[in-house]
Design a protein around this motif. Structure first.
Motif, short mmCIF file in Angstrom:
data_model
loop_
_atom_site.label_atom_id
_atom_site.label_comp_id
_atom_site.label_asym_id
_atom_site.label_seq_id
_atom_site.Cartn_x
_atom_site.Cartn_y
_atom_site.Cartn_z
N ASP A 1 22.85 55.42 -4.18
CA ASP A 1 23.50 54.62 -3.15
C ASP A 1 24.64 55.42 -2.55
O ASP A 1 25.41 56.07 -3.28
N ASN B 1 15.99 47.99 2.64
CA ASN B 1 16.44 49.39 2.69
C ASN B 1 15.51 50.31 3.47
O ASN B 1 15.83 51.49 3.65
N GLY C 1 19.09 53.08 -2.29
CA GLY C 1 19.95 51.99 -1.83
C GLY C 1 20.07 50.92 -2.90
O GLY C 1 19.90 49.74 -2.64
N CYS C 2 20.38 51.35 -4.12
CA CYS C 2 20.29 50.48 -5.30
C CYS C 2 21.32 49.36 -5.32
O CYS C 2 21.16 48.40 -6.07
N THR D 1 21.98 49.24 1.41
CA THR D 1 23.05 50.18 1.71
C THR D 1 22.84 50.76 3.09
O THR D 1 21.77 50.67 3.64
#
Length: 225
Positions: free
Chosen positions: A88, A128, A67-68, A2
């Motif tokens: 996220d 990430n 940032g899944c 992300t």
């Protein structure tokens, strides 16, 4: 993966948002120097790979997945009986995580988060470490989120690189999303930044082209797992 900007790619029609919506690419990360990196969208929606499992096996709950994306890691952890929360900044990513059975917040890692200082594992996987374009600030924030004996599990670039840049997502036709700050970091650079933050590398490993490190506080009694 992300971004961490207010202008992060989440609007309809953006290449990144479209890839999240469809579950497949191709979508690319276009860097300032013209380099174009294909994003593994298929992996974000697939079952965890052997490399992913090597990360999951080192997780102690509760786990925060920064940032899944669509949440494959936090969902896999929940399936193992390990509590995991995904975070996220992209609404569509958080919504997908929830729809697929995970738990997620649409929020920046730099915003106020639940249970700050109590997470036993914080994940920065799928590149990430680049969130926000400042790995030092990101690691400093993540260590604030961990418990005193907690660990950060970080995936780094397989090459010896330390780069901060402005990036965009781009589709196969060259249509671009909005710019955002990003960074790429290899293991040597992460070692240097970690030492500066009084963090120790407690473990490091690789699977194929993917490379990972575990970081903990230098005054922590936790060792390699």
């Amino acid at each position: 993966m992300t971004t961490d900007e207010d202008s992060s790619p989440c609007a309809g029609g953006d290449p990144y948002a479209l890839a999240l919506h469809t579950g497949h690419g191709p979508v690319y990360l276009r860097l300032e120097d013209g380099c174009r990196i294909r994003m593994p969208v298929h992996r974000w929606y697939a079952h965890p790979t052997v490399a992913d499992e090597s990360v999951l096996n080192r997780c102690v709950g509760p786990v925060l997945d920064v940032g899944c994306g669509p949440g494959r890691l936090c969902r896999a952890l929940l399936g193992r009986g390990v509590f995991a929360l995904g975070v996220d900044v992209t609404p569509r990513a958080a919504a997908h995580t929830i729809a697929l059975g995970g738990i997620a917040l649409c929020r920046s890692v730099f915003d106020r988060l639940p249970a700050e200082g109590d997470w036993q594992t914080v994940l920065l996987i799928d590149g990430n470490i680049g969130i926000g374009g400042d790995p030092r600030a990101l690691l400093d924030r993540c260590i604030q989120l961990t418990a005193p004996t907690g660990l950060l599990l970080v995936e780094v670039d397989p090459d010896d690189v330390e780069e901060r840049c402005t990036a965009r997502f781009e589709d196969i036709h060259g249509h671009e999303g909005p710019p955002f700050a990003w960074a790429r970091l290899g293991a040597p650079a992460l070692h240097r930044i970690a030492e500066n933050l009084d963090l120790s590398v407690t473990d490091q490993w690789r699977y194929s082209h993917r490379r990972f490190l575990a970081l903990g506080r230098q005054d922590s009694a936790s060792g390699p797992r």
